[in-house]
Design an enzyme around this catalytic site. Structure first.
Site, PDB file in Angstrom:
ATOM      1  N   THR A 112       0.836  -1.200   0.000  1.00  0.00           N
ATOM      2  CA  THR A 112       0.000   0.000   0.000  1.00  0.00           C
ATOM      3  C   THR A 112       0.872   1.252   0.000  1.00  0.00           C
ATOM      4  OG1 THR A 112      -1.550  -1.252   1.356  1.00  0.00           O
ATOM      5  CG2 THR A 112      -1.901   1.113   1.238  1.00  0.00           C
TER       6      THR A 112
ATOM      7  N   VAL B  53     -11.519  -6.981  -0.631  1.00  0.00           N
ATOM      8  CA  VAL B  53     -11.174  -5.588  -0.359  1.00  0.00           C
ATOM      9  C   VAL B  53     -10.496  -5.525   1.008  1.00  0.00           C
ATOM     10  CG1 VAL B  53     -12.046  -3.253   0.008  1.00  0.00           C
ATOM     11  CG2 VAL B  53     -13.093  -4.713  -1.740  1.00  0.00           C
ATOM     12  N   GLY B  54      -9.364  -4.829   1.083  1.00  0.00           N
ATOM     13  CA  GLY B  54      -8.657  -4.690   2.344  1.00  0.00           C
ATOM     14  C   GLY B  54      -8.994  -3.404   3.055  1.00  0.00           C
ATOM     15  N   ASP B  55      -8.082  -2.971   3.906  1.00  0.00           N
ATOM     16  CA  ASP B  55      -8.351  -1.798   4.753  1.00  0.00           C
ATOM     17  C   ASP B  55      -8.205  -0.475   4.023  1.00  0.00           C
ATOM     18  OD1 ASP B  55      -5.527  -2.419   4.656  1.00  0.00           O
ATOM     19  OD2 ASP B  55      -5.231  -0.878   6.169  1.00  0.00           O
TER      20      ASP B  55
ATOM     21  N   THR C 218      -0.551   0.688   6.338  1.00  0.00           N
ATOM     22  CA  THR C 218      -0.116  -0.301   5.370  1.00  0.00           C
ATOM     23  C   THR C 218       0.174  -1.592   6.109  1.00  0.00           C
ATOM     24  OG1 THR C 218       1.620  -0.943   3.821  1.00  0.00           O
ATOM     25  CG2 THR C 218       2.241   0.631   5.534  1.00  0.00           C
ATOM     26  N   GLY C 219      -0.355  -2.700   5.589  1.00  0.00           N
ATOM     27  CA  GLY C 219      -0.118  -3.971   6.258  1.00  0.00           C
ATOM     28  C   GLY C 219      -1.123  -5.016   5.866  1.00  0.00           C
TER      29      GLY C 219
ATOM     30  N   GLY D  58      -4.324  -6.244   5.599  1.00  0.00           N
ATOM     31  CA  GLY D  58      -5.562  -5.482   5.652  1.00  0.00           C
ATOM     32  C   GLY D  58      -6.648  -6.039   6.538  1.00  0.00           C
TER      33      GLY D  58
END
Length: 315
Positions: free
Chosen positions: A181, A210-212, A232-233, A235
């Site tokens: 990200t 879908v992530g964070d 970032t990581g 999600g």
């Protein structure tokens, strides 16, 4: 006596995770550091010209979206079906306005579309075909999927398909185990904080995952009275922990310093859940903090004094 100008500052990240120093060539490191520097300076120029913090974060993120070294825009990872599905979000701290898109396939700079959702629609998040239709209504020029294709991402996808994975278990590149990200946080002359985050997601993802990044409060958050955050990581963990808004909540209700709030979450609660990653944060005075529980995070900052700092490794 000369009146002192209000502080301005910007901080950016290009992803956190396992970044192997021994595998990083000097040439690649130089290219990545230059891109981080270019992104920070692009955003800072907006601020120095009296522009809004949101526009500064979008300009910074656009530079990273246009660079193949980062998992966003042009350098996005591929889904199981060998496509890109990109997510992005923005938040402005004055009224906590926000915009987000998820599952975008044909927009070169999803961060711009997220900003337009905030500015030109009554909604906060648009998904997939609906987001594409909204972009078309604003006369966006779509790009073909070939624009996003890179050999590196194709190799990653084939490797993980063979193993039935959606996260890398072995590395050919120095940052293959990095969550790619990209994001930015900024403070403008009017005291506005803003945050922007963009990603291609995870390699080999299925089912419209879908992530964070697209979720306000998980991957992106900003309010003028406290802090702007971009994460970032991994999600799924950042969503469960609502990391970005949790930083603001701890500062607001516990009166914790920004650095304490960030580190308590990233090194404590998130890590205990099994979540790897990091965040960038900026407060109302333009002070920044980078927090990560991994070996590195691509990052840069231009401080209120105008100093540019670029870093990769945690130590």
């Amino acid at each position: 006596m000369t009146k002192q100008s209000p502080p301005i500052a910007i901080a950016i990240h290009g992803g956190a995770g396992t970044i192997v120093r021994e595998q990083m060539s000097l040439g690649l490191q130089s290219e990545i550091e230059q891109a981080l520097s270019d992104a920070a300076q692009a955003g800072y120029k907006v601020l120095a010209d009296g522009g809004d913090a949101l526009d500064a974060t979008v300009e910074a993120v656009k530079v990273l979206e246009n660079c193949p070294h980062f998992n966003a825009g042009h350098g996005s990872v591929l889904t199981h079906d060998e496509m890109v599905e990109m997510d992005a979000s923005v938040m402005h701290g004055r009224k906590r306005d926000a915009g987000a898109v998820a599952g975008v396939k044909y927009v070169a700079n999803p961060i711009m579309l997220a900003r337009d959702v905030m500015l030109h629609s009554p909604h906060v998040m648009l998904l997939g075909e609906g987001a594409q239709a909204f972009a078309k209504s604003l006369d966006y020029q779509f790009v073909e999927q070939d624009y996003f294709f890179t050999e590196r991402r194709y190799e990653q996808l084939q490797s993980m398909k063979e193993k039935g994975l959606f996260a890398l278990s072995e590395s050919r590149y120095p940052d293959d185990k990095k969550y790619g990200t990209v994001g930015a946080v900024a403070l403008d002359m009017d005291g506005n904080l803003a945050a922007a985050t963009s990603t291609g997601g995870v390699t080999n993802k299925k089912f419209g995952r879908v992530g964070d990044t697209a979720i306000i409060g998980a991957g992106t958050f900003a309010e003028n009275s406290t802090v702007a955050v971009s994460t970032t990581g991994m999600g799924e963990y950042f969503i469960r922990q609502t990391v970005a808004s949790d930083v603001a909540a701890r500062m607001r209700y516990l009166d914790e310093p920004m650095s304490v709030s960030c580190d308590t979450i990233i090194h404590g609660e998130l890590k205990e859940m099994g979540g790897e990653g990091g965040l960038i944060a900026m407060d109302s005075q333009g002070q920044h903090h980078f927090s990560m529980n991994s070996s590195g995070m691509y990052r840069a900052v231009i401080t209120p004094s105008g100093d540019l700092e670029v870093s990769i490794y945690a130590t």
